[in-house]
Scaffold this motif. Structure first.
Motif, PDB file in Angstrom:
ATOM      1  N   GLU A 224      27.353 -15.517  35.843  1.00 46.23           N
ATOM      2  CA  GLU A 224      26.393 -15.087  36.866  1.00 46.23           C
ATOM      3  C   GLU A 224      26.317 -13.570  36.880  1.00 46.23           C
ATOM      4  OE1 GLU A 224      27.071 -16.801  40.736  1.00 46.23           O
ATOM      5  OE2 GLU A 224      27.145 -18.843  39.903  1.00 46.23           O
ATOM      6  N   PRO A 225      25.180 -13.030  37.274  1.00 46.84           N
ATOM      7  CA  PRO A 225      25.064 -11.571  37.325  1.00 46.84           C
ATOM      8  C   PRO A 225      25.989 -10.957  38.371  1.00 46.84           C
ATOM      9  CG  PRO A 225      22.884 -12.593  37.396  1.00 46.84           C
ATOM     10  CD  PRO A 225      23.894 -13.689  37.599  1.00 46.84           C
ATOM     11  N   CYS A 226      26.566  -9.816  38.049  1.00 43.70           N
ATOM     12  CA  CYS A 226      27.324  -9.032  39.027  1.00 43.70           C
ATOM     13  C   CYS A 226      26.503  -8.868  40.302  1.00 43.70           C
ATOM     14  CB  CYS A 226      27.626  -7.636  38.482  1.00 43.70           C
ATOM     15  SG  CYS A 226      28.775  -7.613  37.105  1.00 43.70           S
ATOM     16  N   HIS A 227      25.197  -8.591  40.084  1.00 41.84           N
ATOM     17  CA  HIS A 227      24.327  -8.289  41.224  1.00 41.84           C
ATOM     18  C   HIS A 227      24.251  -9.431  42.230  1.00 41.84           C
ATOM     19  CE1 HIS A 227      22.615  -4.299  40.941  1.00 41.84           C
ATOM     20  NE2 HIS A 227      22.497  -4.423  39.629  1.00 41.84           N
ATOM     21  N   HIS A 228      24.555 -10.663  41.793  1.00 40.45           N
ATOM     22  CA  HIS A 228      24.532 -11.788  42.723  1.00 40.45           C
ATOM     23  C   HIS A 228      25.817 -11.856  43.538  1.00 40.45           C
ATOM     24  CE1 HIS A 228      21.250 -14.117  40.239  1.00 40.45           C
ATOM     25  NE2 HIS A 228      20.908 -12.890  40.582  1.00 40.45           N
ATOM     26  N   HIS A 229      26.747 -10.978  43.219  1.00 47.03           N
ATOM     27  CA  HIS A 229      28.044 -10.991  43.916  1.00 47.03           C
ATOM     28  C   HIS A 229      28.423  -9.599  44.404  1.00 47.03           C
ATOM     29  CE1 HIS A 229      29.097 -15.213  42.936  1.00 47.03           C
ATOM     30  NE2 HIS A 229      28.293 -14.991  41.878  1.00 47.03           N
ATOM     31  N   GLN A 230      27.431  -8.876  44.873  1.00 52.30           N
ATOM     32  CA  GLN A 230      27.648  -7.541  45.447  1.00 52.30           C
ATOM     33  C   GLN A 230      28.389  -6.604  44.501  1.00 52.30           C
ATOM     34  OE1 GLN A 230      29.313  -7.707  49.459  1.00 52.30           O
ATOM     35  NE2 GLN A 230      28.263  -9.634  49.865  1.00 52.30           N
ATOM     36  N   SER A 231      28.222  -6.839  43.211  1.00 53.41           N
ATOM     37  CA  SER A 231      28.962  -6.043  42.232  1.00 53.41           C
ATOM     38  C   SER A 231      28.020  -5.417  41.215  1.00 53.41           C
ATOM     39  CB  SER A 231      29.962  -6.929  41.480  1.00 53.41           C
ATOM     40  OG  SER A 231      30.817  -7.563  42.398  1.00 53.41           O
ATOM     41  N   VAL A 232      28.554  -4.461  40.506  1.00 56.46           N
ATOM     42  CA  VAL A 232      27.864  -3.883  39.357  1.00 56.46           C
ATOM     43  C   VAL A 232      28.888  -3.619  38.263  1.00 56.46           C
ATOM     44  CG1 VAL A 232      25.797  -2.795  40.327  1.00 56.46           C
ATOM     45  CG2 VAL A 232      28.017  -1.660  40.577  1.00 56.46           C
ATOM     46  N   GLY A 233      28.437  -3.681  37.004  1.00 59.54           N
ATOM     47  CA  GLY A 233      29.346  -3.395  35.899  1.00 59.54           C
ATOM     48  C   GLY A 233      28.642  -2.584  34.838  1.00 59.54           C
ATOM     49  N   PRO A 234      29.289  -1.537  34.330  1.00 57.23           N
ATOM     50  CA  PRO A 234      28.660  -0.749  33.271  1.00 57.23           C
ATOM     51  C   PRO A 234      28.599  -1.546  31.959  1.00 57.23           C
ATOM     52  CG  PRO A 234      30.877   0.078  33.721  1.00 57.23           C
ATOM     53  CD  PRO A 234      30.609  -1.017  34.718  1.00 57.23           C
ATOM     54  N   MET A 235      27.631  -1.233  31.113  1.00 52.09           N
ATOM     55  CA  MET A 235      27.415  -1.895  29.818  1.00 52.09           C
ATOM     56  C   MET A 235      27.467  -3.414  29.977  1.00 52.09           C
ATOM     57  SD  MET A 235      26.676   0.825  28.333  1.00 52.09           S
ATOM     58  CE  MET A 235      26.289   0.274  26.701  1.00 52.09           C
ATOM     59  N   ALA A 236      28.360  -4.127  29.265  1.00 47.60           N
ATOM     60  CA  ALA A 236      28.383  -5.585  29.376  1.00 47.60           C
ATOM     61  C   ALA A 236      28.666  -6.021  30.814  1.00 47.60           C
ATOM     62  CB  ALA A 236      29.423  -6.168  28.426  1.00 47.60           C
ATOM     63  N   GLY A 237      29.412  -5.187  31.506  1.00 53.10           N
ATOM     64  CA  GLY A 237      29.623  -5.418  32.937  1.00 53.10           C
ATOM     65  C   GLY A 237      30.413  -6.688  33.245  1.00 53.10           C
ATOM     66  N   VAL A 238      31.212  -7.150  32.279  1.00 50.04           N
ATOM     67  CA  VAL A 238      31.934  -8.408  32.514  1.00 50.04           C
ATOM     68  C   VAL A 238      33.084  -8.195  33.492  1.00 50.04           C
ATOM     69  CG1 VAL A 238      33.444 -10.117  31.426  1.00 50.04           C
ATOM     70  CG2 VAL A 238      31.236  -9.509  30.370  1.00 50.04           C
ATOM     71  N   VAL A 239      33.063  -9.002  34.545  1.00 48.97           N
ATOM     72  CA  VAL A 239      34.116  -8.950  35.563  1.00 48.97           C
ATOM     73  C   VAL A 239      34.762 -10.330  35.618  1.00 48.97           C
ATOM     74  CG1 VAL A 239      34.677  -8.489  37.984  1.00 48.97           C
ATOM     75  CG2 VAL A 239      32.717  -7.331  36.911  1.00 48.97           C
ATOM     76  N   THR A 240      36.093 -10.350  35.465  1.00 45.35           N
ATOM     77  CA  THR A 240      36.818 -11.623  35.601  1.00 45.35           C
ATOM     78  C   THR A 240      37.775 -11.528  36.784  1.00 45.35           C
ATOM     79  OG1 THR A 240      38.622 -10.960  34.146  1.00 45.35           O
ATOM     80  CG2 THR A 240      36.690 -11.974  33.099  1.00 45.35           C
ATOM     81  N   SER A 241      38.283 -12.659  37.180  1.00 48.49           N
ATOM     82  CA  SER A 241      38.931 -12.737  38.494  1.00 48.49           C
ATOM     83  C   SER A 241      40.188 -11.883  38.617  1.00 48.49           C
ATOM     84  CB  SER A 241      39.245 -14.197  38.830  1.00 48.49           C
ATOM     85  OG  SER A 241      40.132 -14.716  37.854  1.00 48.49           O
ATOM     86  N   SER A 242      40.880 -11.594  37.518  1.00 52.66           N
ATOM     87  CA  SER A 242      42.122 -10.813  37.637  1.00 52.66           C
ATOM     88  C   SER A 242      41.902  -9.307  37.600  1.00 52.66           C
ATOM     89  CB  SER A 242      43.081 -11.145  36.487  1.00 52.66           C
ATOM     90  OG  SER A 242      43.242 -12.526  36.373  1.00 52.66           O
ATOM     91  N   MET A 243      40.668  -8.903  37.360  1.00 54.08           N
ATOM     92  CA  MET A 243      40.428  -7.471  37.190  1.00 54.08           C
ATOM     93  C   MET A 243      40.480  -6.736  38.523  1.00 54.08           C
ATOM     94  SD  MET A 243      37.364  -7.263  34.430  1.00 54.08           S
ATOM     95  CE  MET A 243      37.545  -7.911  32.766  1.00 54.08           C
ATOM     96  N   PRO A 244      41.136  -5.555  38.514  1.00 49.58           N
ATOM     97  CA  PRO A 244      41.090  -4.724  39.715  1.00 49.58           C
ATOM     98  C   PRO A 244      39.701  -4.120  39.904  1.00 49.58           C
ATOM     99  CG  PRO A 244      42.515  -3.729  38.034  1.00 49.58           C
ATOM    100  CD  PRO A 244      41.966  -4.985  37.451  1.00 49.58           C
ATOM    101  N   VAL A 245      39.297  -3.971  41.141  1.00 50.27           N
ATOM    102  CA  VAL A 245      37.976  -3.388  41.423  1.00 50.27           C
ATOM    103  C   VAL A 245      38.060  -2.356  42.543  1.00 50.27           C
ATOM    104  CG1 VAL A 245      36.611  -5.363  40.658  1.00 50.27           C
ATOM    105  CG2 VAL A 245      37.425  -5.285  43.033  1.00 50.27           C
ATOM    106  N   TRP A 246      37.178  -1.371  42.458  1.00 52.85           N
ATOM    107  CA  TRP A 246      36.984  -0.442  43.577  1.00 52.85           C
ATOM    108  C   TRP A 246      36.208  -1.184  44.671  1.00 52.85           C
ATOM    109  CZ3 TRP A 246      39.331   4.188  43.052  1.00 52.85           C
ATOM    110  CH2 TRP A 246      39.454   4.805  41.790  1.00 52.85           C
ATOM    111  N   ILE A 247      36.525  -0.884  45.922  1.00 51.35           N
ATOM    112  CA  ILE A 247      35.763  -1.474  47.030  1.00 51.35           C
ATOM    113  C   ILE A 247      35.043  -0.352  47.773  1.00 51.35           C
ATOM    114  CG2 ILE A 247      35.859  -2.873  49.137  1.00 51.35           C
ATOM    115  CD1 ILE A 247      38.626  -3.890  48.140  1.00 51.35           C
ATOM    116  N   ILE A 248      33.723  -0.464  47.784  1.00 49.84           N
ATOM    117  CA  ILE A 248      32.906   0.555  48.459  1.00 49.84           C
ATOM    118  C   ILE A 248      32.238  -0.091  49.659  1.00 49.84           C
ATOM    119  CG2 ILE A 248      30.706   1.825  48.231  1.00 49.84           C
ATOM    120  CD1 ILE A 248      33.353   1.686  45.512  1.00 49.84           C
ATOM    121  N   GLU A 249      32.211   0.630  50.763  1.00 52.93           N
ATOM    122  CA  GLU A 249      31.499   0.121  51.923  1.00 52.93           C
ATOM    123  C   GLU A 249      30.407   1.119  52.308  1.00 52.93           C
ATOM    124  OE1 GLU A 249      33.795  -1.422  55.234  1.00 52.93           O
ATOM    125  OE2 GLU A 249      32.178  -0.905  56.626  1.00 52.93           O
ATOM    126  N   ASN A 250      29.232   0.580  52.537  1.00 57.65           N
ATOM    127  CA  ASN A 250      28.154   1.397  53.097  1.00 57.65           C
ATOM    128  C   ASN A 250      28.383   1.380  54.605  1.00 57.65           C
ATOM    129  OD1 ASN A 250      25.800   2.402  54.187  1.00 57.65           O
ATOM    130  ND2 ASN A 250      24.434   1.253  52.823  1.00 57.65           N
TER     131      ASN A 250
END
Lengths: 521, 420, 58
Positions: free
Chosen positions: B89-115
């Protein structure tokens, strides 16, 4: 023989750029014929006429660019042409890279120049009306250079402009000088007290140039476009401009220039002229003299005459028709003697090759009914060039007319068309070649030089059969024009061209030569 | 009635201008990203199936599968990916973005940004650096090893450091970066430096060994693009609240998956308008040419959607050389973007343009009318999986995206009887 | 601005179309902006009609 075509969808370039490019590309080795253009109906027709049509062009639209070329077996292929094309375009782009930002729309341009007051429009005709509409909506005056604008659009836009007190100069308006700023094809002339409203481009240029040469100057030069004084448009801009000059404290005298207007339009103009406290000089080229004089305006017999009368009136001198020459009669006779002496008895024909339409028209009218002259803008329908028998007879051409400018720039911009007519239409029977050389903004960098080249070539060709030819020219330009009047005259004279100080005098001299020839020397 | 459109657009611009993206912490994707699951792989761009995925995207998925333990060899990974066991599924459908291939898997650490203005969040993985990396489709051992180190060392250090430091206002930091020659898409040197300066003392204060801290510092410092993975979610967080403002013609998402380019328009909600992604005109690393390039890929053009990135090229003349341009070209790129946008940013000011605000709020009407396409700065991935980055340059979205969106937009108004 | 008011101002020109007209104005140090004009929506009639529909919503 191989014909190849490339189509680039939705790639717009202006026609002048592409036409000049076509010419450059034609110089490549192995290219027999080439056309680069937008896929307009006109261009597709031209492609067919040139024998360059191929299947790729069947679904082309006017927004697509095409390159069609015919090669001999040996040489270049279209990829090389395309590469050369891109290189040429890049050269232009490279130049543009150093320019100021060029916004894509009028709306955006107005953010960069919020106090703009004039819009010069030269986009293709079918888009021009929209652009003018938008300019008028923003209360801007318009100079509309584009042609191919419908009469309906012209009327609507001019009515809108009149209601807002704005100018729409055009369509197909070649020249104007507003507040001293020359627009499109205008000559560099001094500022002064004479205001001009003109419906004909080179006619207006000739009058302003003559006024300048006589030491006068121009307050405003307003163009109207050639159709303004027709019944359908009703002279809306001529009247608007006329009225503005009457109200302008910087203008002491007004010159109106047009081909003969529709009767109803002439009436309106005469009515205003009668009321005008300022003197009015009217040159309705070949128009009704009595009607003009009846309203107290000054009628003219030529463009030069209009300038002379304007200057005379302004300086409180006697106003009289100018029918002669600037040079003393004796000198003129000498020139004629010398010219006629070079010709053989069977050299009897005129080849008048004009780049300025009004100048061509004036030439035919000044030569009057005395000669049967074939033309693409004939004085009567039976004298249309289509009726010319095997290139026999007198010929006077407006080389700027549509049929000669298809797929190539106007001959004032690019002398190539006239160069070709020198080759194809001057022959052993030609006695006199009559030409105009129009200087000024917008015009070619050295139009006199191009004529000199053609004359040299023609003399060489005719010299082989032991013949000479008389070449008569006038230069429509000033000492202030970048091409320079004096330099142009000198170049022409050094090639033996007889240069007269106005179109009218050049025509008159030509007339003298033929009169003498008819008398059998 | 045109008011209806202008009013909606004004509302969208207000949302974008008022956004305040803030870095509030780090987490593990599977724990913090909404809807994230073990067998769900997020990817850049609009939706795409394994069958249609480009080389680098496939390579990244394979790297992800090995990293997550679904496979131990690339061959095995390819089989798993094709088996249907993994959902994409697209990152964009899960409040996320990824550079280039943008593959995000469940164990990956992520930055959390709040507007913080609107309370919405955005997530993005941590940047791996240049060379052979997952986001460019590389899946070799060094890739997996680095990802593991990021999870084991980089993540906990940064998480604790941000907790010690407290929230970081990314809007301010981007604004500063933009004034220091970053457009925060292809140039992040200044912003990365600002970030390190900002959190340095907090990293020192964490409970980890000096050796770990030094490695973290070195890693952050060695990678100019560390900040990209903050500027992207910052842009995403700023734009997301605009999605769904009815009747607006403003673009709130641009993204590409290496096969298609997609945009989403505020007034048209979640709908993607896609067309084949383009090949990038750019500078190729020695030994590579355009023939090696994969079509345009990545969510990173979310920065351009906000008005930074290629839209703010004027402020980053250093990178215009990627396309053989001059600083004057950089100014021209930015100046032309004002033709298709609605306002100037109140936060991101461009010194070379006399502190004019970045061109903000792409209007599909203006793009179609002027035919001027958004300018995107981007990296170029090799078309084959496992190779990595081969260059960088400038690319445009396909015009078809905007034309389809305009069609759909007019259709919407027609259906509601608002236009004839 | 009426024609007679225009006569009192410095002419400031927006040139739309042939670039050479702009170059001539600039060569005389007149104030001018050149519009890099292209047909609206690239001349695609379908797109032009859609845009016009939206414009006509007033």
């Amino acid at each position: 023989m191989i014909i190849q075509t490339i189509v680039k969808k939705n790639a717009y370039y202006d026609s002048v750029t592409l036409m000049l490019l076509s010419r450059e590309l034609k110089k490549l080795e192995g290219v027999e014929e080439i056309l680069v253009g937008m896929g307009t109906d006109l261009n597709i027709e031209l492609v067919q006429n040139l024998g360059l049509f191929s299947g790729e062009l069947e679904s082309i639209t006017s927004n697509d660019l095409f390159i069609s070329a015919k090669f001999d077996e040996t040489r270049t292929n279209l990829e090389a042409i395309e590469a050369a094309f891109v290189e040429q375009l890049n050269k232009t782009d490279q130049k543009e890279a150093d320019d100021d930002y060029q916004p894509p729309t009028l709306k955006s341009a107005l953010q960069y120049l919020p106090d703009a007051n004039m819009v010069v429009v030269s986009v293709p005709g079918q888009s021009a009306a929209d652009v003018v509409d938008e300019a008028l909506d923003n209360d801007l005056h318009v100079m509309l250079f584009s042609d191919n604008v419908s009469v309906e659009d012209e009327l609507r836009l001019k009515q809108k402009a009149v209601n807002k007190g704005l100018l729409v100069m055009g369509p197909d308006c070649g020249t104007a000088i507003i507040n001293g700023a020359p627009l499109c094809f205008a000559n560099a002339v001094r500022r002064g007290r004479i205001g001009v409203v003109g419906a004909s481009g080179t006619g207006t240029q000739e009058v302003t140039v003559q006024i300048h040469q006589m030491g006068g100057g121009l307050s405003q030069v307003i163009g109207t476009g050639g159709r303004d004084l027709k019944e359908e448009i009703g002279g809306l801009m001529m009247i608007q401009g006329f009225q503005a000059l009457i109200d302008d404290p910087e203008t002491d005298l007004i010159v109106l220039i047009s081909k003969p207007p529709a009767a109803s339009v002439a009436e309106k103009i005469y009515r205003i002229a009668r009321q005008s406290a300022k003197p009015v000089v009217i040159d309705f080229i070949g128009g009704d003299r009595a009607a003009i004089e009846a309203v107290g305006a000054i009628a003219c017999i030529s463009l030069e005459d209009a300038a002379r009368k304007a200057m005379a009136k302004l300086n409180g001198q006697k106003v009289a028709d100018f029918v002669g020459f600037s040079l003393p009669e004796a000198e003129i006779e000498q020139i004629v003697d010398k010219a006629v002496a070079t010709l053989k008895p069977d050299q009897t024909e005129l080849r008048a090759l004009f780049t300025g339409g009004t100048l061509a028209d004036e030439a035919m009218k000044l030569l009057g009914g005395r000669y049967a002259i074939y033309s693409n803008i004939p004085l009567s329908p039976e004298m249309a060039i289509e009726n010319m028998p095997d290139q026999k007879g007198h010929l006077c051409l407006d080389l700027g007319e549509d049929r000669f400018t298809r797929g190539r720039p106007h001959p004032m911009i690019d002398p190539q068309t006239r160069t070709e007519f020198f080759r194809s239409h001057v022959d052993e029977q030609t006695a006199v070649i009559l030409v105009d050389v129009v200087l000024g903004f917008g015009s070619h960098a050295d139009p006199a030089g191009a004529v000199v080249d053609s004359v040299r070539e023609v003399r060489k060709r005719l010299g082989k059969v032991g013949r000479e030819v008389v070449v008569v020219a006038s230069v429509c330009g000033t000492d202030l024009d970048s091409q320079n009047l004096e330099r142009s005259v000198r170049a022409l004279e050094s090639e033996g061209v007889i240069v007269m100080p106005s179109n009218a005098q050049a025509v008159r001299l030509t007339d003298r030569v033929f009169q003498r020839l008819e008398k059998g020397n | 009635m045109e008011n209806l459109i202008e009013k909606a657009n004004q509302q969208v611009l207000e949302i974008i201008q008022n956004a305040r993206p803030t870095l509030i912490g780090l987490g593990i994707a599977g724990e913090v990203i909404p809807g994230m699951e073990k067998n769900l792989f997020l990817h850049a761009g609009p939706p795409v199936t394994w069958e249609r995925m480009s080389g680098p995207m496939r390579g990244a998925v394979m790297a992800g599968l090995i990293y997550e333990g679904f496979a131990s060899t690339p061959e095995e990974a390819a089989k798993v990916a094709a088996s249907g066991k993994i959902r994409f599924e697209p990152c964009h459908h899960h409040q996320s973005v990824g550079p280039m291939a943008g593959v995000v898997t469940s164990s990956m650490p992520v930055w959390i940004i709040e507007n913080t203005t609107y309370g919405n969040k955005a997530f993005c993985t941590l940047n791996e650096g240049l060379g052979k990396v997952l986001r460019f489709g590389a899946y070799g051992e060094e890739v997996i090893t680095r990802l593991k180190w990021m999870e084991a060392v980089l993540y906990p250090v940064l998480k604790e450091a941000i907790a010690i430091h407290g929230p970081i206002d990314l809007k301010n930091m981007i604004a500063q970066g933009v004034q220091m020659g970053d457009e925060v898409h292809n140039r992040n040197k200044a912003s990365t430096s600002l970030l390190i300066r900002e959190i340095a003392s907090s990293i020192v204060k964490t409970s980890f060994s000096d050796e770990d801290k030094v490695k973290v510092f070195d890693f952050l410092n060695s990678n100019d693009h560390t900040y990209l993975n903050l500027s992207m979610p910052a842009a995403k967080a700023s734009l997301d609240p605009a999605g769904g403002v009815k009747y607006s013609t403003i673009v709130y998402t641009m993204a590409r998956n290496g096969t298609d380019f997609g945009i989403r328009v505020a007034g048209l909600g979640d709908r993607w308008f896609t067309a084949p992604a383009e090949i990038i005109n750019g500078l190729y690393f020695p030994g590579f040419t355009m023939d090696d390039a994969n079509p345009d890929i990545g969510d990173s053009c979310i920065t351009e959607t906000l008005g930074i990135g290629g839209f703010s090229m004027a402020t980053a003349p250093a990178i215009v050389q990627f396309v053989g341009g001059t600083p004057k070209d950089a100014m021209r790129y930015t100046t032309s973007m004002y033709e298709i946008t609605t306002e100037e940013s109140k936060a991101y000011k461009l010194p070379p343009l006399n502190f004019r605000g970045a061109p903000t709020g792409i209007d599909i009407r203006k793009v179609v009318e002027t035919q001027i396409l958004p300018v995107i700065n981007t990296g170029i991935a090799h078309k084959d999986p496992g190779v990595g980055q081969v260059g960088a340059g400038i690319v445009n979205p396909p015009m078809a995206c905007f034309e389809q969106a305009l069609e759909a937009y007019v259709k919407l108004l027609e259906d509601e009887g608002l236009v004839e | 601005m009426s024609v007679n008011e225009l006569f009192k101002k410095d002419l400031k020109v927006v040139n739309i179309g042939l670039k050479s007209f702009y170059n001539d104005l600039k060569s005389q140090n007149l104030t001018a902006v050149h519009v890099n004009w292209k047909p609206k929506a690239g001349g695609k009639t379908r797109m032009v009609s859609l845009l016009d529909k939206l414009k006509k919503m007033n």
